[in-house]
Design an enzyme around this catalytic site. Structure first.
Site: not given
Ligand code: MV4
Length: 448
Positions: A164-165, A200, A275, A288, A290, A292, A339
């Site tokens: 997530g960065g 990478e 992702e 990645e 996730n 969840r 959001r």
């Protein structure tokens, strides 16, 4: 079906999970901190248990507190939502060892995908495309220097336990690598207690596109299409949409197949997200997984008509997912999610406090997922998400027009919110044309 589920979360996602439980006739247990007594999730649940002080470490991250609340209420299962304990393999293991169901994947899959270097290796073996990079964690600075020379600069160093960065360092040229390596190692050790790094090749202006997947215990795995998540600032997403303006049906099908391969390779169960980074030339690579339900899951719900949280509960109970094989998953129309955060739209400073007045948007094509109400006090201890405004249109154009109408009609009095920022983004010609990538917000905020 389960008779009672405990929701180990707060805010809008706790409210969302309670809604799914109600529709399935499952009774619900809320847990909350001292600061959250007046939260909507506490009022909506059939039962509630206070599990500790305001700071997350004392309540929503307190494993024994959550487990004790589940035991004393006789809960059959725990839904973790997102954040907090959702991707904590140790917690998932304890839930299982206490004879309850963790509504999510196995501890093993959480652990595998939580190690971003192992996740990458797993995808290489499964023939899911990945960027050129290290085969497992880097053993030394020298190995990093040699590998970077071989794959070519720029390269990115990522913490194996990051994601997530968090815990990433860029090296644009050889003279930056040694420093980037030391800094990344230190940061990773301090943040995760694991200094392991992988490398990478760095993509300069990619899009972030993710695929929603579901897998049940009968072995069925499906993908429900993509979400375009490139509109973000400092790894916090601001706007998501589906379908992505960057995909045609061939590329979408190809990425969807890769998402299924990735899900099977992880021996995955329940809802998850693959992702990808999409390059300007149309090539895509795994970034990645996730493990969840995500904040932006309603985007997929609105284009597919599928209730992902109800599917999570069915799958958690061991039932097959309810999507019939014959009625195919056919996303329709176009959806944006905005959001709405309790923050200054210019400085992004948090803006907690009393909501003095509230008018939520509605009408055709509008869904609002929120836990706020007039008279609610936004506490300063948690993330700033107040509401997700989701807007459906038959096409992107209609969804954009409706989005302006919905956000213009929304009022949150007493605190600052990101609504004015969203309205400015909706006026941006690159955004409205779908010319976006992960650096859109940096350009937008400089130009402003
Ligand atoms: C990258 C990348 C470019 N090249 N990896 C950021 C979040 C974490 N999941 C991985 N991230 C990135 N990895 C390579 N090889 C660019 C990013 C990235 C990014 C990714 C998705 C959304 C926003 C982003 C913003 C900056 C960097």
């Amino acid at each position: 079906m389960f008779s009672k589920v405990l929701i180990a979360n707060r805010g809008e996602i706790a409210v969302r999970i309670i809604a799914a439980c109600r529709e399935l006739g499952i009774s619900t247990v809320a847990v909350h901190s001292d600061a959250d007594r007046d939260c909507l999730h506490v009022r909506l649940a059939d039962q509630s248990v206070c599990i500790g002080g305001p700071y997350p470490a004392d309540s929503y991250l307190n494993v024994s507190g959550v487990i004790a609340a589940a035991e004393i209420t006789g809960s059959d299962a725990i839904h973790p939502g997102y954040g907090f304990l959702a991707e904590n393999a140790h917690f998932a293991e304890i839930v299982r060892d206490c004879g309850m169901v963790f509504i999510g994947p196995s501890p093993k899959a959480i652990r595998l995908m939580g190690n971003k270097s192992q996740a990458r290796t797993t995808m290489v073996e499964a023939e899911v495309p990945v960027l050129p990079g290290s085969d497992g964690p880097l053993k030394s600075k020298n190995e990093a220097l040699n590998l970077a020379k071989a794959i070519g600069y720029p390269v990115i160093l990522k913490a194996s336990s990051g994601g997530g960065g968090r815990g990433m360092r860029l090296a644009l040229a050889e003279d930056q690598l040694a420093n980037a390596f030391d800094t990344a190692r230190n940061e990773a050790e301090n943040a995760f207690g694991d200094s392991s790094l992988y490398m990478e090749k760095y993509l300069v202006n990619p899009r972030h596109i993710e695929f929603q997947v579901l897998a049940d215990s009968s072995g069925r795995v499906v993908q429900l299409g993509e979400r375009e998540c490139s509109i973000q600032r400092r790894h916090q997403k601001l706007i998501e949409e589906s379908p992505s303006p960057a995909l045609n049906s061939d590329l979408r099908a190809e990425m969807g197949r890769a998402a299924l391969l990735a899900t099977r390779a992880a021996k995955y169960l329940n809802a998850g997200t693959i992702e990808f980074l999409l390059n300007g030339d149309g090539s895509f690579t795994f970034m990645e997984m996730n493990t969840r339900i995500q904040v932006e899951h309603p985007v997929t719900e609105m284009v597919t008509g599928i209730d992902l949280v109800k599917e999570q509960l069915r799958i958690g109970f061991g039932e097959p997912m309810s999507l019939s094989k014959r009625r195919q998953i056919r996303p329709q129309g176009h959806v944006f999610e905005f959001r709405v955060n309790a923050e200054d739209p210019e400085t992004f400073a948090p803006s907690p406090g009393l909501i003095e007045g509230l008018v939520l948007p509605g009408g055709p094509g509008v869904r609002v997922d929120t836990h706020i109400y007039a008279g609610y006090r936004v506490p300063p201890f948690y993330d700033s998400l107040l509401a997700k405004v989701l807007v459906y249109g038959r096409d992107r154009e209609e969804a954009l027009i409706r989005s302006r109408r919905a956000l213009e009609s929304m009022r949150v009095d007493g605190i600052k919110t990101s609504i004015p920022l969203h309205l400015r983004i909706l006026d941006d010609p690159d955004f409205t044309a779908g010319r976006i990538d992960t650096h859109f917000m940096e350009r937008f905020l400089v130009g402003a």
